[in-house]
Design a protein around this motif. Sequence first.
Motif, short mmCIF file in Angstrom:
data_model
loop_
_atom_site.label_atom_id
_atom_site.label_comp_id
_atom_site.label_asym_id
_atom_site.label_seq_id
_atom_site.Cartn_x
_atom_site.Cartn_y
_atom_site.Cartn_z
N LYS A 82 11.17 6.16 -23.70
CA LYS A 82 10.29 5.18 -24.08
C LYS A 82 9.52 5.50 -24.85
N TYR A 83 9.66 7.02 -24.47
CA TYR A 83 8.25 7.06 -25.48
C TYR A 83 8.13 8.66 -26.17
N VAL A 84 8.36 9.08 -27.41
CA VAL A 84 8.86 9.89 -28.27
C VAL A 84 7.68 11.09 -29.08
N LEU A 85 8.08 12.13 -28.55
CA LEU A 85 6.61 13.18 -29.08
C LEU A 85 6.62 14.20 -29.62
N ALA A 86 6.05 13.64 -30.85
CA ALA A 86 6.18 13.70 -32.08
C ALA A 86 5.50 15.81 -31.94
N SER A 87 6.17 16.26 -31.95
CA SER A 87 5.70 18.12 -31.80
C SER A 87 5.94 18.82 -33.30
N PHE A 88 4.44 19.44 -32.67
CA PHE A 88 4.94 20.92 -33.44
C PHE A 88 4.16 22.15 -32.72
N VAL A 89 3.98 23.60 -33.44
CA VAL A 89 3.86 24.29 -32.25
C VAL A 89 1.83 24.86 -33.45
N ASP A 90 1.98 25.76 -32.39
CA ASP A 90 0.77 26.02 -32.93
C ASP A 90 0.70 27.74 -33.36
N MET A 91 0.19 28.74 -33.20
CA MET A 91 0.40 30.25 -34.30
C MET A 91 1.45 30.69 -32.73
N HIS A 92 1.34 30.16 -31.06
CA HIS A 92 1.69 31.54 -30.49
C HIS A 92 2.92 30.15 -30.15
N GLY A 93 3.74 29.65 -31.04
CA GLY A 93 4.83 28.95 -30.71
C GLY A 93 4.51 28.01 -28.95
N VAL A 94 3.30 27.55 -29.06
CA VAL A 94 3.10 26.72 -27.90
C VAL A 94 3.32 24.89 -28.37
N ASN A 95 3.82 24.05 -27.71
CA ASN A 95 3.88 22.72 -28.68
C ASN A 95 3.25 22.03 -27.76
N LYS A 96 2.85 21.35 -28.91
CA LYS A 96 1.26 20.53 -28.94
C LYS A 96 2.02 19.21 -29.26
N ALA A 97 1.81 17.89 -28.79
CA ALA A 97 2.39 16.54 -29.39
C ALA A 97 1.11 14.97 -29.17
N LYS A 98 1.64 14.75 -29.97
CA LYS A 98 1.01 13.03 -29.27
C LYS A 98 2.49 11.92 -28.72
N ALA A 99 2.31 11.21 -27.41
CA ALA A 99 3.27 10.56 -27.65
C ALA A 99 3.89 8.97 -27.88
N VAL A 100 4.44 8.31 -28.53
CA VAL A 100 4.39 7.06 -28.61
C VAL A 100 5.80 6.79 -28.43
N PRO A 101 4.82 5.62 -28.14
CA PRO A 101 6.18 4.45 -27.18
C PRO A 101 7.14 3.84 -29.21
N LEU A 102 8.43 3.93 -28.37
CA LEU A 102 9.67 3.62 -29.33
C LEU A 102 8.92 2.70 -30.13
N SER A 103 7.90 1.45 -30.26
CA SER A 103 8.27 0.70 -31.21
C SER A 103 7.30 0.42 -32.15
N HIS A 104 6.25 2.09 -32.06
CA HIS A 104 6.04 2.29 -33.16
C HIS A 104 7.01 3.40 -33.93
N PHE A 105 8.22 3.50 -33.41
CA PHE A 105 9.14 5.09 -34.07
C PHE A 105 9.13 4.86 -35.61
N ASP A 106 8.90 3.74 -36.33
CA ASP A 106 8.71 3.82 -37.90
C ASP A 106 7.38 4.55 -38.53
N GLN A 107 6.51 4.42 -37.70
CA GLN A 107 5.58 4.89 -38.29
C GLN A 107 5.36 6.27 -37.78
N MET A 108 5.90 6.52 -36.73
CA MET A 108 5.53 8.05 -36.36
C MET A 108 6.72 8.66 -37.45
N MET A 109 7.67 8.05 -37.73
CA MET A 109 8.69 8.57 -38.84
C MET A 109 7.58 8.91 -40.23
N GLU A 110 7.18 7.83 -40.39
CA GLU A 110 6.30 8.27 -42.20
C GLU A 110 4.91 8.84 -41.75
N GLY A 111 4.67 9.60 -40.42
CA GLY A 111 3.40 10.70 -41.11
C GLY A 111 2.56 10.24 -40.02
#
Length: 453
Positions: free
Chosen positions: A22-51
């Motif tokens: 249902k949702y995709v976590l657009a994820s990156f890490v902070d300095m410690h290698g810990v996951n940070k993200a926003k959850a994006v519904p599949l209906s907004h996948f294209d926008q997510m891929m464009e940043g």
Amino acid sequence: MKDLNTSPHAAVVESLKAKGVKYVLASFVDMHGVNKAKAVPLSHFDQMMEGSELFTGAALDGVPQEVSDEEVSAHPDRDAIVQLPWNRELAWAPSNLWLKGQPFEACSRNILKRVTDEAAAMGYTFNLGIETEFFILKDGPDGKPVPIAEGDTLAKPCYDVRGLLDNYGIVDEIVTAMNELGWDVYSFDHEDANGQFETDFMYADAMTMADRVTLFRLMVNEMAKKRGWYATFMPKPFADRTGSGAHYNMSLASIETGENLFKTAHDPRGCGVSELAYHFIAGVLKHAPAICATIAPTVNSYKRLIRQGSSSGFTWAPIFVCYGNNNRTNMLRIPLAGGRVECRAADISSNVYLGAAMLLAAGLEGIKERLEPGPPHLENMYRYTDAELRDKGIRWLPRNLEDAVDAFEADPLSHKVFGPLMAKSFIDFKRREWVEYHNHVSDWELDRYLKFL
């Protein structure tokens, strides 16, 4: 909303939807290698891929921005998106951070990409395997951490079958998930401390491996939490037990043929690696103190990098800047089969993107400058006295975080690899961490001094 049928990502979206995502976590890490993200519904996948997903860097450790700066945006790596085995409604999308239409200099994933691109320009793929060691614990009656299995109390629990079987349910769940993700686990075991485990899985290119270890830490935490326990990737949670390493197993392959360029049948030094590998080793040894700040990045890391301090004997962690054959007392070990170099100073708290970038950059410098590492050490390095080590010209690894950060700051390679923004952010944060630790009054000090003087 865009018509998914005309989307360049339509096939990916339909595949994820068919799996129940249902949702995709657009994820990156902070300095410690810990996951940070926003959850994006599949209906907004294209926008997510464009940043489309923006983040305020000033709210995070090691994303060096002022609160007044433009937000950074996450640009997911589409080929690396995976469904999460423990929550199939979610997919995880490791991402590179961008700022003002360009890759953000201080993003951990971008830092590793810059160095792997340099390796590619030289004709190399950097292959990496990480041995993931970790503890699964629960709170005991007094609130202190204890193993989850009551029988996990042996003084020497390493490889103990009963200890593994007592913890089989959670460990099997972890390994099954790893294999579902395609990581190809080839062994796992109970490690040398109570409540400690290790999983070994197939190597991959460095970026893929860094993504996998980042996801692994999140996954094991989530699987333990749902059972009322917790996983810890603290390097040394118990003073009298071994710590959790994350040995980096490194090799360079031909980018054209995939051939392992560290492997050879003709090694006059007897370790089973090529001259290219020895130049790589020499570069890592040259920059070892600075590298240590990234692969052993916490105050607690240096309580693992000691000669003794385990109820089962030696800690098995390196303390000297040296290399050798299948000898676990060296910082860099060449296993019996040859063809790769294992860095044993790294621990499981490390941000693999940053640690791998520093190790690779140092190794590439060794290759470009044709540096020589000297003869391998085949002996037990723990047995030498300080005077003997000085006579042999063998340096200690940093003894604490402050020493490591001093070395990192003094080494031009650190600034080249990290870039000025991330280097300053890393140095400043780690110096504050050291000062806070140094100023803290511990139970040990109270027990020793409160009524003694």
